[in-house]
Design a protein around this motif. Sequence first.
Motif, PDB file in Angstrom:
ATOM      1  N   UNK A   1       0.998  -1.192   0.098  1.00  0.00           N
ATOM      2  CA  UNK A   1      -0.058  -0.001  -0.030  1.00  0.00           C
ATOM      3  C   UNK A   1       0.851   1.409  -0.052  1.00  0.00           C
ATOM      4  N   UNK A   2       0.571   2.160  -0.512  1.00  0.00           N
ATOM      5  CA  UNK A   2       1.518   3.435  -1.120  1.00  0.00           C
ATOM      6  C   UNK A   2       1.131   4.362   0.285  1.00  0.00           C
ATOM      7  N   UNK A   3       0.153   4.296   0.848  1.00  0.00           N
ATOM      8  CA  UNK A   3       0.118   5.387   2.047  1.00  0.00           C
ATOM      9  C   UNK A   3       0.261   4.761   3.407  1.00  0.00           C
ATOM     10  N   UNK A   4       0.724   3.480   3.587  1.00  0.00           N
ATOM     11  CA  UNK A   4       1.101   2.813   4.735  1.00  0.00           C
ATOM     12  C   UNK A   4       2.411   2.873   4.920  1.00  0.00           C
ATOM     13  N   UNK A   5       3.081   3.916   5.858  1.00  0.00           N
ATOM     14  CA  UNK A   5       4.361   3.767   6.292  1.00  0.00           C
ATOM     15  C   UNK A   5       5.046   2.564   6.944  1.00  0.00           C
ATOM     16  N   UNK A   6       6.243   2.249   6.887  1.00  0.00           N
ATOM     17  CA  UNK A   6       6.900   1.405   7.354  1.00  0.00           C
ATOM     18  C   UNK A   6       6.690   1.311   8.928  1.00  0.00           C
ATOM     19  N   UNK A   7       6.524   2.558   9.645  1.00  0.00           N
ATOM     20  CA  UNK A   7       6.403   2.883  10.943  1.00  0.00           C
ATOM     21  C   UNK A   7       5.047   2.340  11.290  1.00  0.00           C
ATOM     22  N   UNK A   8       4.016   2.191  10.630  1.00  0.00           N
ATOM     23  CA  UNK A   8       2.709   1.462  11.033  1.00  0.00           C
ATOM     24  C   UNK A   8       2.807   0.158  11.012  1.00  0.00           C
ATOM     25  N   UNK A   9       3.714  -0.599  10.120  1.00  0.00           N
ATOM     26  CA  UNK A   9       3.911  -1.908  10.183  1.00  0.00           C
ATOM     27  C   UNK A   9       4.612  -2.313  11.354  1.00  0.00           C
ATOM     28  N   UNK A  10       5.659  -1.463  11.831  1.00  0.00           N
ATOM     29  CA  UNK A  10       6.401  -1.665  12.999  1.00  0.00           C
ATOM     30  C   UNK A  10       5.678  -1.618  14.399  1.00  0.00           C
ATOM     31  N   UNK A  11       4.789  -0.568  14.208  1.00  0.00           N
ATOM     32  CA  UNK A  11       3.791  -0.373  15.568  1.00  0.00           C
ATOM     33  C   UNK A  11       2.789  -1.703  15.528  1.00  0.00           C
ATOM     34  N   UNK A  12       2.356  -1.887  14.410  1.00  0.00           N
ATOM     35  CA  UNK A  12       1.321  -3.283  14.247  1.00  0.00           C
ATOM     36  C   UNK A  12       2.006  -4.691  14.723  1.00  0.00           C
ATOM     37  N   UNK A  13       3.374  -4.851  14.207  1.00  0.00           N
ATOM     38  CA  UNK A  13       3.714  -6.263  13.970  1.00  0.00           C
ATOM     39  C   UNK A  13       5.129  -6.326  14.707  1.00  0.00           C
ATOM     40  N   UNK A  14       5.767  -5.333  15.082  1.00  0.00           N
ATOM     41  CA  UNK A  14       7.302  -5.195  15.496  1.00  0.00           C
ATOM     42  C   UNK A  14       8.290  -5.338  14.403  1.00  0.00           C
ATOM     43  N   UNK A  15       8.113  -5.215  13.315  1.00  0.00           N
ATOM     44  CA  UNK A  15       8.992  -5.424  12.192  1.00  0.00           C
ATOM     45  C   UNK A  15       9.464  -4.121  11.840  1.00  0.00           C
ATOM     46  N   UNK A  16      10.759  -3.853  11.824  1.00  0.00           N
ATOM     47  CA  UNK A  16      11.386  -2.765  11.321  1.00  0.00           C
ATOM     48  C   UNK A  16      11.537  -2.737   9.834  1.00  0.00           C
ATOM     49  N   UNK A  17      11.894  -1.608   9.156  1.00  0.00           N
ATOM     50  CA  UNK A  17      11.858  -1.659   7.621  1.00  0.00           C
ATOM     51  C   UNK A  17      12.538  -2.666   7.101  1.00  0.00           C
ATOM     52  N   UNK A  18      13.869  -3.032   7.453  1.00  0.00           N
ATOM     53  CA  UNK A  18      14.888  -3.954   7.034  1.00  0.00           C
ATOM     54  C   UNK A  18      14.206  -5.424   7.299  1.00  0.00           C
ATOM     55  N   UNK A  19      13.267  -5.647   8.273  1.00  0.00           N
ATOM     56  CA  UNK A  19      12.818  -6.917   8.494  1.00  0.00           C
ATOM     57  C   UNK A  19      11.650  -7.243   7.378  1.00  0.00           C
TER      58      UNK A  19
END
Length: 88
Positions: A21-39
């Motif tokens: 998704x274009x509008x979903x930042x990596x920070x939102x993924x980290x917040x929800x799932x604990x995965x940093x951008x590299x992960x």
Amino acid sequence: MSKRPDLSAEETDRVIEMAWEDRTPFEAIELQFGLKEKEVIKLMRREMKRSSFNMWRQRVSGRNTKHSRKRPSGVERFKAPDQKRISY
């Protein structure tokens, strides 16, 4: 790098969907799932065909909306109105 949480198949699919998704930042993924951008990148590389991964990387590289700090001031949400919810 943080310890990678064990993700269910449903959660893995959701991370992949959010990463596309274009509008979903990596920070939102980290917040929800604990995965940093590299992960997230490692997960995408592992779960996708090489050509699909390469297309995704080319698409998100340098994209301002994938990083909260780089977003234009008018973009505050990261969830599309029709996006499915995962609640814990």
